[in-house]
Scaffold this active site. Sequence first.
Site, PDB file in Angstrom:
ATOM      1  N   ARG A  51       0.791  -1.216   0.000  1.00  0.00           N
ATOM      2  CA  ARG A  51       0.000   0.000   0.000  1.00  0.00           C
ATOM      3  C   ARG A  51       0.822   1.265   0.000  1.00  0.00           C
ATOM      4  O   ARG A  51       0.656   2.132  -0.829  1.00  0.00           O
ATOM      5  CB  ARG A  51      -0.854   0.065   1.269  1.00  0.00           C
ATOM      6  CG  ARG A  51      -2.309   0.063   1.057  1.00  0.00           C
ATOM      7  CD  ARG A  51      -2.911  -0.542   2.295  1.00  0.00           C
ATOM      8  NE  ARG A  51      -2.119  -1.690   2.706  1.00  0.00           N
ATOM      9  CZ  ARG A  51      -2.300  -2.904   2.216  1.00  0.00           C
ATOM     10  NH1 ARG A  51      -3.235  -3.131   1.359  1.00  0.00           N
ATOM     11  NH2 ARG A  51      -1.544  -3.910   2.610  1.00  0.00           N
ATOM     12  N   LYS A  80      25.053  -4.193  -0.120  1.00  0.00           N
ATOM     13  CA  LYS A  80      26.529  -4.151  -0.185  1.00  0.00           C
ATOM     14  C   LYS A  80      27.119  -3.436   1.018  1.00  0.00           C
ATOM     15  O   LYS A  80      28.322  -3.241   1.096  1.00  0.00           O
ATOM     16  CB  LYS A  80      26.965  -3.401  -1.449  1.00  0.00           C
ATOM     17  CG  LYS A  80      26.502  -4.031  -2.735  1.00  0.00           C
ATOM     18  CD  LYS A  80      27.029  -3.190  -3.897  1.00  0.00           C
ATOM     19  CE  LYS A  80      26.454  -3.648  -5.220  1.00  0.00           C
ATOM     20  NZ  LYS A  80      26.764  -2.687  -6.290  1.00  0.00           N
ATOM     21  N   HIS A 129       4.673   6.432  11.597  1.00  0.00           N
ATOM     22  CA  HIS A 129       4.222   6.255  10.216  1.00  0.00           C
ATOM     23  C   HIS A 129       3.307   7.435   9.890  1.00  0.00           C
ATOM     24  O   HIS A 129       2.099   7.297   9.783  1.00  0.00           O
ATOM     25  CB  HIS A 129       3.473   4.926  10.109  1.00  0.00           C
ATOM     26  CG  HIS A 129       3.211   4.452   8.717  1.00  0.00           C
ATOM     27  ND1 HIS A 129       3.348   5.265   7.598  1.00  0.00           N
ATOM     28  CD2 HIS A 129       2.795   3.246   8.253  1.00  0.00           C
ATOM     29  CE1 HIS A 129       3.026   4.553   6.524  1.00  0.00           C
ATOM     30  NE2 HIS A 129       2.699   3.332   6.890  1.00  0.00           N
TER      31      HIS A 129
HETATM   32  C1  NCD Z   1       1.103  -0.445   8.313  1.00  0.00           C
HETATM   33  C2  NCD Z   1       2.589  -0.355   8.514  1.00  0.00           C
HETATM   34  O1  NCD Z   1       3.357  -0.618   7.592  1.00  0.00           O
HETATM   35  O2  NCD Z   1       2.967   0.012   9.612  1.00  0.00           O
HETATM   36  N1  NCD Z   1       0.739  -0.685   6.995  1.00  0.00           N
HETATM   37  C3  NCD Z   1       0.653   0.336   6.105  1.00  0.00           C
HETATM   38  O3  NCD Z   1       1.542   1.133   5.938  1.00  0.00           O
HETATM   39  N2  NCD Z   1      -0.490   0.468   5.446  1.00  0.00           N
HETATM   40  C4  NCD Z   1       0.456  -1.369   9.251  1.00  0.00           C
HETATM   41  C5  NCD Z   1       0.923  -2.792   9.284  1.00  0.00           C
HETATM   42  O4  NCD Z   1       1.854  -3.179   8.582  1.00  0.00           O
HETATM   43  O5  NCD Z   1       0.329  -3.537  10.047  1.00  0.00           O
END
Ligand code: NCD
Length: 307
Positions: A51, A80, A129
């Site tokens: 995603r 590397k 995130h």
């Molecule tokens: C999330 C992540 O990568 O932290 N996914 C995402 O970016 N849509 C949540 C997850 O991986 O569970």
Amino acid sequence: MRHFLNPLDFSVEEIDQVLSLAEQIRENPEHYAHVAEGKKLATLFYEPSTRTRLSFESAMLNLGGKVLGFHSENSSSAAKGESVADTIRVISCYADIAAIRHPKEGAPLVAAQFSRIPVINAGDGGHQHPTQTLTDMLTIRTLKGRLENLTIGLCGDLKFGRTVHSLINALSRYTGIRFVLISPEVLRLPTYVIQDVLEAKKIPYRETTNLEEALPELDILYMTRVQRERFFSEDEYLRLKDSYILDKAKMKLAPKDMYVLHPLPRVNEISVEVDDDPRAAYFLQVQCGVYARMALIMTLLGLTPTA
Ligand code: NCD
């Protein structure tokens, strides 16, 4: 030059502007179809993703820009032994903006310190995130019409779930927000988030292990996957992976206007029978992610439509 490593890198006003821009783009995508012409986005993904990476790429292509990058540590010079600092110095010569995902907490921050182009944190370990947070906020604003006065239930792996940490950071700046933290004992929200964010800002919250009991009071239920890749022991993961499974029966306990979000990928934590429920918002959320990232790229590159 601005980077976007943590939702708190932008003020509340700036976040609201990004979300408003995302809404304008959604209303009239054609108007923005050429704003990034001649610009390149590099996606540097040291960790698997479907995603987030494709959403960034789709966002840049929708703006008329181009994309380049790599999608695993093994397919980059990291294999590397190249450092993140050197990689970003090199990428600064190839692209105008970079989105970085890395298993190590703080890697995008290191990149930003050596970069000549804006760096976006596309997920660093169990830490933050922030673009998922823009996505989540746009989804909540779309469904609820506000980001204030909401009771948000966060359920699942609150320890390693970086999307949860970023969302708490971001929403704790709005008035009237309350959190219900639903997790197994060993996957509770880290103490540093509780102390530095919730307690420091006097945000009302409570912790529980019981999803059923929490459901009736929620405006939003944010489900998360147990983060297998961050566990030291597979046995521990297997013991915890099915701690919560949201199904039709549990949805009966929830208010009619309580929406279910999930950053995806889903494993077992939301039964597929919930997908048809009008309150299931996780696929709408994916769509919001593209508009939110389009708005963020425009903001960091200072792009505006010509006419
Ligand atoms: C999330 C992540 O990568 O932290 N996914 C995402 O970016 N849509 C949540 C997850 O991986 O569970």
